[in-house]
Design a protein around this motif. Structure first.
Motif, short mmCIF file in Angstrom:
data_model
loop_
_atom_site.label_atom_id
_atom_site.label_comp_id
_atom_site.label_asym_id
_atom_site.label_seq_id
_atom_site.Cartn_x
_atom_site.Cartn_y
_atom_site.Cartn_z
N LYS A 147 -5.38 -8.17 -4.55
CA LYS A 147 -4.21 -8.29 -5.41
C LYS A 147 -3.00 -8.79 -4.63
O LYS A 147 -2.23 -9.63 -5.11
CB LYS A 147 -3.89 -6.93 -6.05
N GLU A 148 -2.82 -8.28 -3.41
CA GLU A 148 -1.70 -8.72 -2.59
C GLU A 148 -1.88 -10.16 -2.12
O GLU A 148 -0.90 -10.91 -2.01
CB GLU A 148 -1.53 -7.78 -1.39
N GLU A 188 -9.68 -4.10 -3.26
CA GLU A 188 -9.02 -4.60 -4.47
C GLU A 188 -7.51 -4.71 -4.23
O GLU A 188 -6.85 -5.60 -4.77
CB GLU A 188 -9.31 -3.68 -5.65
N ASP A 189 -6.95 -3.78 -3.43
CA ASP A 189 -5.54 -3.87 -3.08
C ASP A 189 -5.29 -5.11 -2.22
O ASP A 189 -4.30 -5.83 -2.41
CB ASP A 189 -5.09 -2.62 -2.32
N PHE A 233 0.81 -1.20 0.00
CA PHE A 233 0.00 0.00 0.00
C PHE A 233 0.85 1.26 0.00
O PHE A 233 0.42 2.31 -0.45
CB PHE A 233 -0.96 0.00 1.19
N ASN A 257 -8.32 -0.27 0.47
CA ASN A 257 -9.10 -0.67 -0.68
C ASN A 257 -9.08 -2.20 -0.80
O ASN A 257 -8.02 -2.82 -0.83
CB ASN A 257 -8.48 -0.03 -1.93
N ASN A 267 1.37 1.99 -3.61
CA ASN A 267 0.16 2.55 -4.21
C ASN A 267 -0.04 3.99 -3.78
O ASN A 267 -0.42 4.84 -4.59
CB ASN A 267 -1.06 1.72 -3.80
#
Length: 302
Positions: free
Chosen positions: A128-129, A124-125, A19, A122, A22
């Motif tokens: 993905k991780e 979605e983060d 993060f 988030n 990001n």
């Protein structure tokens, strides 16, 4: 490695590593949008972003600090992600949406058991991780063979790890009187934002600074008063408690941001997860994506 410890480590990495990258990229994109696309690189770098008395702080100062403090780690993070996703594609290794969702629910449960306050991130983060982490596990353990009998025995010995209690992502506002609590609920009913009111009105300093965020709390958690769970079980996601309730903290109004229904997972549902976990125990000390760099000929020019 104990499953709770393993996922606790992953949670910390999610928050402090992926993060951060990001956030840095989002800040840079936001800054570029603010200054406009017609501004040259040098002009952008020399833009003043703060002043302290007569001292000017430039955008280039911020970028230099970020690069010096996080540059190499972030580069390795980018390389690791690219290596893992490329190798997984090459090896035809995939992770299903259902497995990512299940692991995410486990992660939320671990967050509630290990942290007083879970950062709002988030989803979605998160996903993905989680996908990255599971693909990495598969790549590092693809040659490890574990029999079905061993997997079943592990499941039977550790069934409690796969009995996921219900958990709730909460935010709260705490005030000192019933009259003030009623006033807060009236403002919420009139359209005020919960997080803004929490920062303005809540006397719980720690959660107030986070917009009231409490984090994920499991139904058997000791981190919050039992009244919280009693209240939230009767609430719908996206709603606040219509009546304040009293605890030792004061009068509390809760907001339910998310809910994960508890479930007892069967062996077939978590067999792949158990295989990865047992295989990782056999590769202790070698759990690093950098061990895979040589397979794609990574060259660092930084």
């Amino acid at each position: 490695m104990n499953k709770n410890i393993l996922w606790g480590i992953i949670l910390i990495l999610l928050i402090t590593n992926g993060f951060t990258l990001n956030a840095m990229q989002k800040y840079k994109n936001s800054a570029m949008e603010t200054t406009g696309s017609n501004i040259s690189g040098n002009q952008h770098e020399n833009r003043i972003i703060a002043t302290v008395g007569d001292k000017k702080i430039y955008y280039s100062d911020l970028m230099s600090q970020l690069e010096n403090n996080y540059g190499m780690n972030m580069l390795k993070n980018l390389i690791n992600h690219e290596v893992v996703f490329q190798l997984a594609d090459k090896e035809n290794i995939t992770i299903s949406d259902q497995e990512i969702e299940r692991e995410m629910n486990f992660l939320k449960g671990i967050a509630s058991d290990n942290f007083d306050n879970t950062p709002t991130v988030n989803e979605e983060d998160w996903k993905k991780e989680i996908e990255y982490s599971l693909l990495l596990d598969e790549l590092l353990t693809k040659d490890v063979v574990i029999s079905e009998t061993e997997l079943e025995a592990y499941y039977e010995e550790n069934k409690q790890l796969y009995n996921l209690p219900s958990s709730y992502h909460l935010a709260k506002i705490v005030v000192s009187s019933l009259e003030e609590a009623s006033s807060v609920i009236k403002e919420l009913n009139n359209g005020s934002e919960f997080n803004a009111l929490a920062m303005e009105r809540s006397i719980d300093v720690f959660s107030a600074s986070q917009g009231g965020n409490v984090g994920y709390v499991s139904e058997n958690s000791d981190y919050v008063p039992p009244e919280y769970i009693e209240q939230v079980k009767n609430m719908n996601v996206g709603t606040w408690s219509r009546q304040p309730f009293k605890t030792e903290e004061g009068f509390v109004i809760l907001f339910l941001q998310d809910a994960v229904e508890g479930k007892n997972y069967t062996f077939s549902e978590v067999k792949d997860q158990i295989r990865r976990q047992m295989a990782l125990q056999q590769t202790e000390g070698n759990y690093s994506p950098e061990n895979l760099w040589s397979e794609l000929g990574v060259e660092v020019l930084y």
